[in-house]
Design an enzyme around this catalytic site. Structure first.
Site, short mmCIF file in Angstrom:
data_model
loop_
_atom_site.label_atom_id
_atom_site.label_comp_id
_atom_site.label_asym_id
_atom_site.label_seq_id
_atom_site.Cartn_x
_atom_site.Cartn_y
_atom_site.Cartn_z
CE LYS A 22 -12.47 -36.92 6.32
NZ LYS A 22 -12.63 -35.73 5.47
CG ASN A 23 -14.06 -37.71 2.56
OD1 ASN A 23 -14.17 -36.96 3.54
ND2 ASN A 23 -12.91 -37.94 1.97
CB CYS A 117 -7.27 -26.54 2.94
SG CYS A 117 -7.05 -27.89 1.82
NE ARG A 122 -9.75 -29.36 -1.03
CZ ARG A 122 -10.06 -30.14 0.01
NH1 ARG A 122 -9.52 -29.91 1.18
NH2 ARG A 122 -10.94 -31.10 -0.14
CG ASP A 305 -8.22 -38.28 0.37
OD1 ASP A 305 -9.45 -38.32 0.50
OD2 ASP A 305 -7.60 -37.26 0.01
NE ARG A 398 -11.02 -31.13 9.98
CZ ARG A 398 -11.04 -30.17 9.07
NH1 ARG A 398 -10.05 -29.31 9.01
NH2 ARG A 398 -12.03 -30.07 8.21
C1 EPZ Z 1 -12.95 -34.58 -1.73
O1 EPZ Z 1 -12.55 -33.23 -1.74
C2 EPZ Z 1 -12.50 -35.16 -0.41
N1 EPZ Z 1 -13.13 -34.44 0.68
C3 EPZ Z 1 -10.98 -35.05 -0.30
O2 EPZ Z 1 -10.60 -35.72 0.90
C4 EPZ Z 1 -10.34 -35.79 -1.47
O3 EPZ Z 1 -8.94 -35.59 -1.42
C5 EPZ Z 1 -10.89 -35.24 -2.79
O4 EPZ Z 1 -12.33 -35.31 -2.80
C6 EPZ Z 1 -10.38 -36.01 -3.99
O5 EPZ Z 1 -10.74 -37.36 -3.88
C7 EPZ Z 1 -14.41 -34.74 0.99
O6 EPZ Z 1 -15.02 -35.59 0.36
C8 EPZ Z 1 -15.01 -33.99 2.14
P1 EPZ Z 1 -12.46 -32.54 -5.65
P2 EPZ Z 1 -13.10 -32.23 -2.90
O7 EPZ Z 1 -13.54 -31.55 -5.88
O8 EPZ Z 1 -14.50 -32.64 -3.24
C9 EPZ Z 1 -10.34 -29.28 -8.37
C10 EPZ Z 1 -9.68 -35.97 3.04
O9 EPZ Z 1 -8.51 -36.08 3.40
N2 EPZ Z 1 -11.65 -28.57 -8.34
O10 EPZ Z 1 -12.64 -33.93 -6.14
O11 EPZ Z 1 -12.85 -30.85 -2.47
C11 EPZ Z 1 -9.68 -29.32 -7.00
O12 EPZ Z 1 -8.94 -28.14 -6.76
C12 EPZ Z 1 -10.04 -34.96 1.98
O13 EPZ Z 1 -10.63 -36.66 3.47
C13 EPZ Z 1 -11.80 -27.45 -9.16
O14 EPZ Z 1 -10.89 -27.04 -9.88
O15 EPZ Z 1 -12.13 -32.61 -4.10
C14 EPZ Z 1 -8.80 -30.54 -7.12
O16 EPZ Z 1 -7.61 -30.19 -7.80
C15 EPZ Z 1 -8.84 -34.12 1.55
N3 EPZ Z 1 -13.00 -26.80 -9.14
C16 EPZ Z 1 -9.61 -31.48 -8.02
O17 EPZ Z 1 -10.58 -30.65 -8.67
C17 EPZ Z 1 -14.05 -27.23 -8.37
O18 EPZ Z 1 -15.13 -26.61 -8.43
C18 EPZ Z 1 -10.37 -32.57 -7.24
O19 EPZ Z 1 -11.08 -31.93 -6.21
C19 EPZ Z 1 -13.87 -28.37 -7.56
C20 EPZ Z 1 -12.66 -29.03 -7.56
#
Ligand code: EPZ
Length: 431
Positions: A22-23, A117, A122, A305, A398
């Site tokens: 999915k991702n 969320c 996020r 995840d 989803r």
């Molecule tokens: C992706 O989310 C995935 N979603 C998430 O999967 C997954 O948990 C996550 O990566 C971590 O592997 C998709 O790919 C659609 P991040 P993403 O940016 O990209 C912080 C699922 O269940 N951060 O790697 O949003 C953030 O708050 C979902 O399939 C900032 O601070 O995750 C988090 O603490 C849930 N500033 C950490 O980084 C930013 O600009 C990692 O987030 C971006 C992120």
């Protein structure tokens, strides 16, 4: 209201085939609009997030032809608006990938700011930092993000935090910028690599995806092409945990074993036998498992995840385990639900779960707080004695294709029901 009902206590046995990731698919679909020619993508998972993103693509004018449940042909040539409506951002957070894709291709994008969320704040500050470094003006007015640039110029970007979304989003914008962009401290998840490989298939010049540094030499245009999404490492890990928690014997097919090293290592730690094949892994777990400790980390560390699914598995293991969630600040909300089943889990300082294994769980009425926790609650129901119902299963739909159907094929007594009468019927049938 639709819910899943489960009669637990049945070990899962048999074979299950994993769908496309999915991702990876979300990033690839967003990136596909950057070409003005036909792009055919297959092995898409038939899940709500993907179908909602396809609707969002049509809403900006992209041509979307659904060949079958898992294959789609996209053409970005017909895009006639660069504004993504709020209704789509509310439905699917990954709509924010349109910023990188549209900014890269048209030098302009207008997208609602994604909210937080259930698992955390996020923020998207790292995405915006990357777009700004490339020369885009980015401002947020009344909850809408406006990004535009006279031109995008390659540069050196260091991401303060490892972020999957920021890595993918900025990589998309950079692949049609002028000159060389070097991105440091990037995410290395398999789905990041899949998006980079997809963009290269369309003529981008991206090197180093899967390492700490990605180098992107901008190109004028991207052309069409065909691509197949990689298997979903998280869906695979979910079924592996289900096999462990129910003391079953499950062959998980259509996987890339390399992507599963962290979950394989942990399941072996707790006493499961895990056999690896070219494109499958088999999890055999006949006896009660041992405790272990887990910390979620960016890839190749243990995936956040799979944290809920592993926590449920450890809730049944002998001894005390500690699971530390280092990626998101609020990803243990589901523990309150597990307490109703007899799980003994204390969450300290919001991100450390102390799990004292229980010999047995009892079925209960549960409510899924998010996608992966929803899958974990189903696993808990499969392992518990008695009946469990899980509400709010829209989250599960989803991200998991035909989750209940795949579990039934492994021998689970689980059904999607939408009335008390159907619940009673299930209980009579399985009682
Ligand atoms: C992706 O989310 C995935 N979603 C998430 O999967 C997954 O948990 C996550 O990566 C971590 O592997 C998709 O790919 C659609 P991040 P993403 O940016 O990209 C912080 C699922 O269940 N951060 O790697 O949003 C953030 O708050 C979902 O399939 C900032 O601070 O995750 C988090 O603490 C849930 N500033 C950490 O980084 C930013 O600009 C990692 O987030 C971006 C992120």
């Amino acid at each position: 209201m639709e819910q899943l009902i489960i009669q637990g206590g049945i070990p899962l046995v048999g074979e299950v085939t994993v769908s496309g990731a999915k991702n990876a698919a979300l990033g690839i679909l967003a990136a596909s609009v950057m070409a003005d020619e036909d792009v055919t993508i297959d092995n898409l998972p038939d899940v709500d997030d993907i179908n909602m993103l396809l609707d969002a693509m049509e809403s900006i004018g992209a041509t979307v032809v659904r060949i079958d449940r898992h294959t789609v042909r996209i053409n970005g040539k017909t895009i006639d608006r660069l504004v993504v409506d709020d209704v789509y951002m509310r439905k699917i957070r990954a709509s924010y990938y349109f910023i990188g894709a549209l900014l890269g291709k048209y030098r302009r994008a207008q997208v609602p700011v994604p909210g937080g969320c259930d698992i955390g704040q996020r923020p998207i500050d790292l995405h915006l930092k990357g777009f700004g470094a490339l020369g885009a003006q980015v401002e947020i007015l009344d909850g809408t993000l406006f990004a535009q640039a006279e031109r995008l110029t390659g540069c050196h970007i260091y991401l303060d935090k490892v972020s999957v979304g920021a890595t993918i989003n900025v990589m998309m914008a950079a692949c049609m910028a002028d000159g060389l962009t070097v991105m440091e401290n990037v995410a290395k998840e398999p789905h990041v690599v899949d998006v980079a490989n997809f963009l290269n298939r369309l003529g981008a010049k991206i090197k180093g995806a899967g390492t700490d540094t990605i180098r992107i030499r901008g190109v004028e245009k991207l052309h069409g092409g065909d691509y197949s999404i990689i298997p979903d490492q998280i869906e695979a890990g979910t079924f592996m945990c289900a096999a462990a928690a129910t003391r079953g014997d499950v062959m998980v097919k259509n996987v890339i074993p390399k992507h599963l090293e962290a979950i394989v290592a942990k399941l072996q730690d707790i006493g499961c036998e895990v056999l690896e094949f070219d494109d499958a892994v088999r999890v055999v777990s006949k006896a009660r498992q041992r405790s272990t400790n887990v910390m979620t980390l960016p890839y190749p560390g243990f995936p956040t995840d799979l944290q809920p699914q592993m926590t449920v598995t450890l809730a049944l293991a002998e001894g005390t385990s500690v699971v530390t969630e280092s990626i998101f600040e609020n990803r243990f909300r589901y523990v309150d639900e597990l307490a109703r089943m007899g799980c003994n889990i204390q969450v300290e300082s919001g991100n450390v779960a102390i799990i004292r294994g229980a010999a047995q769980l009892r079925g209960a009425k549960l409510c899924a707080p998010d996608l992966r926790a929803g899958a974990a609650l189903v696993i808990a129901g499969l392992a518990a004695q008695g009946y469990t119902t899980v509400e709010e299963i829209g989250y599960i739909k989803r991200g998991y294709e035909h989750f209940d159907e795949k579990l039934r094929e492994l021998g689970a007594a689980i059904e999607l029901v939408d009335s008390q009468r159907a619940v009673q019927k299930f209980k009579l049938k399985t009682g």
